[in-house]
Design a protein around this motif. Structure first.
Motif, short mmCIF file in Angstrom:
data_model
loop_
_atom_site.label_atom_id
_atom_site.label_comp_id
_atom_site.label_asym_id
_atom_site.label_seq_id
_atom_site.Cartn_x
_atom_site.Cartn_y
_atom_site.Cartn_z
N THR A 125 0.84 -1.19 0.00
CA THR A 125 0.00 0.00 0.00
C THR A 125 0.88 1.25 0.00
O THR A 125 2.10 1.15 0.19
N VAL A 126 0.27 2.41 -0.18
CA VAL A 126 1.02 3.66 -0.12
C VAL A 126 1.53 3.92 1.29
O VAL A 126 2.42 4.74 1.48
N GLU A 127 0.98 3.21 2.27
CA GLU A 127 1.46 3.32 3.66
C GLU A 127 2.58 2.32 3.94
O GLU A 127 2.99 2.12 5.07
N ASP A 128 3.07 1.63 2.89
CA ASP A 128 4.16 0.67 2.98
C ASP A 128 3.79 -0.57 3.81
O ASP A 128 4.61 -1.10 4.55
N THR A 129 2.55 -1.01 3.69
CA THR A 129 2.12 -2.24 4.32
C THR A 129 1.73 -3.22 3.22
O THR A 129 1.43 -2.83 2.09
N ASP A 156 -0.88 -6.14 1.94
CA ASP A 156 -2.23 -6.68 2.11
C ASP A 156 -2.38 -7.89 1.19
O ASP A 156 -2.01 -7.82 0.01
N ILE A 157 -2.92 -8.97 1.73
CA ILE A 157 -3.27 -10.12 0.89
C ILE A 157 -4.70 -9.88 0.43
O ILE A 157 -5.62 -9.79 1.24
N LEU A 209 -11.17 -7.99 -8.09
CA LEU A 209 -10.53 -7.09 -7.13
C LEU A 209 -11.07 -5.67 -7.25
O LEU A 209 -11.35 -5.02 -6.24
N LYS A 210 -11.24 -5.23 -8.48
CA LYS A 210 -11.78 -3.88 -8.68
C LYS A 210 -13.21 -3.79 -8.15
O LYS A 210 -13.57 -2.82 -7.49
N ASN A 211 -14.01 -4.81 -8.41
CA ASN A 211 -15.40 -4.82 -7.93
C ASN A 211 -15.48 -4.87 -6.41
O ASN A 211 -16.46 -4.43 -5.82
#
Length: 112
Positions: free
Chosen positions: A2-6, A8-9, A31-33
């Motif tokens: 993520t932009v927070e540098d985490t 995510d699965i 994923l988009k939906n």
């Protein structure tokens, strides 16, 4: 990431053996939906299908081939006995701190 540098699965998919654009389009659309509105830079393994699917779902994303696959693909241009030498000579390119330094290291790599 993520932009927070985490990390995510986002999901786990068990495919039917196909890894073409149609399969990846299904995964990315799902994923988009589910709310993944934008992707900045997906990293793929060099297959043809994922970049096409990314373009269809997130047209502004920049698809990047992972460094390991880029390096492996470069080995086909060298004899087997030279693979370690190629890998060692190329490492300064992909570990460079910025684009300018990487360009300089690549020019040096071309001279080896």
């Amino acid at each position: 990431m993520t932009v927070e540098d985490t990390r995510d699965i986002l999901g786990i998919w068990a495919g039917d053996g196909g890894e073409g654009a149609k399969y990846w389009l299904h995964v990315f659309t799902e994923l988009k939906n589910r709310g993944l509105g934008d992707v900045l830079m997906p990293v793929c393994d060099g297959l043809k299908g994922p970049p096409e699917a990314v373009e269809a779902v997130w047209p502004r994303a920049i698809v990047q081939t992972c460094v390991v696959h880029l390096l492996r693909n470069s080995f086909r241009y060298a004899a087997r006995q030279d693979w370690d030498k190629v890998a060692g000579a190329f490492k300064p390119v992909y570990t460079a701190p910025n684009e300018d330094a990487a360009t300089e290291r690549f020019l040096e790599f071309q001279e080896v």
